[in-house]
Motif scaffolding. Structure first.
Motif, PDB file in Angstrom:
ATOM      1  N   VAL A  17       4.509  12.892 -30.548  1.00 26.92           N
ATOM      2  CA  VAL A  17       4.174  14.162 -31.193  1.00 26.92           C
ATOM      3  C   VAL A  17       5.498  14.680 -31.754  1.00 26.92           C
ATOM      4  O   VAL A  17       6.293  15.260 -31.038  1.00 26.92           O
ATOM      5  CB  VAL A  17       3.557  15.164 -30.198  1.00 26.92           C
ATOM      6  N   ALA A  18       5.729  14.412 -33.032  1.00 26.51           N
ATOM      7  CA  ALA A  18       7.030  14.695 -33.636  1.00 26.51           C
ATOM      8  C   ALA A  18       7.021  16.010 -34.409  1.00 26.51           C
ATOM      9  O   ALA A  18       5.974  16.470 -34.861  1.00 26.51           O
ATOM     10  CB  ALA A  18       7.400  13.556 -34.583  1.00 26.51           C
ATOM     11  N   PRO A  19       8.214  16.601 -34.578  1.00 28.50           N
ATOM     12  CA  PRO A  19       8.300  17.811 -35.400  1.00 28.50           C
ATOM     13  C   PRO A  19       7.948  17.517 -36.849  1.00 28.50           C
ATOM     14  O   PRO A  19       8.089  16.386 -37.313  1.00 28.50           O
ATOM     15  CB  PRO A  19       9.765  18.242 -35.287  1.00 28.50           C
ATOM     16  N   GLY A  20       7.505  18.535 -37.544  1.00 28.05           N
ATOM     17  CA  GLY A  20       7.205  18.380 -38.959  1.00 28.05           C
ATOM     18  C   GLY A  20       8.475  18.272 -39.783  1.00 28.05           C
ATOM     19  O   GLY A  20       9.514  18.802 -39.399  1.00 28.05           O
ATOM     20  N   ILE A  27       5.384  20.918 -28.178  1.00 31.10           N
ATOM     21  CA  ILE A  27       6.028  20.744 -26.868  1.00 31.10           C
ATOM     22  C   ILE A  27       5.000  20.966 -25.765  1.00 31.10           C
ATOM     23  O   ILE A  27       4.987  20.244 -24.762  1.00 31.10           O
ATOM     24  CB  ILE A  27       7.240  21.686 -26.734  1.00 31.10           C
ATOM     25  N   ASP A  28       4.120  21.946 -25.940  1.00 31.69           N
ATOM     26  CA  ASP A  28       3.066  22.192 -24.945  1.00 31.69           C
ATOM     27  C   ASP A  28       2.195  20.950 -24.745  1.00 31.69           C
ATOM     28  O   ASP A  28       1.739  20.683 -23.630  1.00 31.69           O
ATOM     29  CB  ASP A  28       2.175  23.367 -25.377  1.00 31.69           C
ATOM     30  N   LEU A  29       1.953  20.188 -25.807  1.00 34.95           N
ATOM     31  CA  LEU A  29       1.119  18.991 -25.730  1.00 34.95           C
ATOM     32  C   LEU A  29       1.834  17.793 -25.115  1.00 34.95           C
ATOM     33  O   LEU A  29       1.184  16.863 -24.645  1.00 34.95           O
ATOM     34  CB  LEU A  29       0.633  18.599 -27.131  1.00 34.95           C
ATOM     35  N   ALA A  30       3.151  17.822 -25.135  1.00 31.97           N
ATOM     36  CA  ALA A  30       3.945  16.661 -24.728  1.00 31.97           C
ATOM     37  C   ALA A  30       4.101  16.557 -23.214  1.00 31.97           C
ATOM     38  O   ALA A  30       4.064  17.551 -22.503  1.00 31.97           O
ATOM     39  CB  ALA A  30       5.331  16.747 -25.372  1.00 31.97           C
ATOM     40  N   ASP A  31       4.294  15.315 -22.744  1.00 31.23           N
ATOM     41  CA  ASP A  31       4.627  15.076 -21.342  1.00 31.23           C
ATOM     42  C   ASP A  31       6.117  15.229 -21.107  1.00 31.23           C
ATOM     43  O   ASP A  31       6.557  15.572 -20.024  1.00 31.23           O
ATOM     44  CB  ASP A  31       4.223  13.653 -20.928  1.00 31.23           C
ATOM     45  N   PRO A  42      10.437  17.526 -18.903  1.00 35.63           N
ATOM     46  CA  PRO A  42      11.718  16.816 -18.858  1.00 35.63           C
ATOM     47  C   PRO A  42      12.264  16.666 -20.283  1.00 35.63           C
ATOM     48  O   PRO A  42      11.512  16.413 -21.218  1.00 35.63           O
ATOM     49  CB  PRO A  42      11.373  15.450 -18.276  1.00 35.63           C
ATOM     50  N   VAL A  43      13.569  16.842 -20.421  1.00 33.54           N
ATOM     51  CA  VAL A  43      14.228  16.732 -21.719  1.00 33.54           C
ATOM     52  C   VAL A  43      15.312  15.670 -21.630  1.00 33.54           C
ATOM     53  O   VAL A  43      16.150  15.713 -20.737  1.00 33.54           O
ATOM     54  CB  VAL A  43      14.858  18.085 -22.139  1.00 33.54           C
ATOM     55  N   THR A  44      15.262  14.705 -22.546  1.00 36.23           N
ATOM     56  CA  THR A  44      16.305  13.681 -22.634  1.00 36.23           C
ATOM     57  C   THR A  44      16.824  13.645 -24.064  1.00 36.23           C
ATOM     58  O   THR A  44      16.229  14.224 -24.974  1.00 36.23           O
ATOM     59  CB  THR A  44      15.771  12.289 -22.222  1.00 36.23           C
TER      60      THR A  44
END
Length: 82
Positions: free
Chosen positions: A16-19, A41-45, A73-75
């Motif tokens: 799910v990438a940014p526009g 971000i809400d949709l992402a794991d 989690p953020v990497t």
């Protein structure tokens, strides 16, 4: 971002990438994109920040803070500049 998106997609990961606009956007359009990115971000794991050379801009910094506040989690693809 496109290369990382492609690599993850072919690894079987839903991305799910940014526009992207590819051209300048108005303040109104930027506000729409900023809000949309938070919903993504809400949709992402998890969140993977593509930051070549360690650079992170203002909008991305806000998105990282949001992701962390919601427990995602953020990497990063590169070490983060201090």
């Amino acid at each position: 971002m496109r290369a990382v998106n492609r690599e993850l997609t072919f690894a079987g990961i839903i991305v799910v990438a940014p526009g992207e606009s590819g051209e300048p956007v108005s303040d109104e359009q930027k506000n729409v994109l900023d809000a949309l990115h938070l919903r993504k971000i809400d949709l992402a794991d998890r969140v993977l920040v593509v930051n070549p050379g360690g650079y992170i801009g203002e909008s991305t910094s806000r998105e990282i803070a949001y992701a962390r506040a919601t427990g995602k989690p953020v990497t990063f693809t590169a070490p983060v500049d201090a």
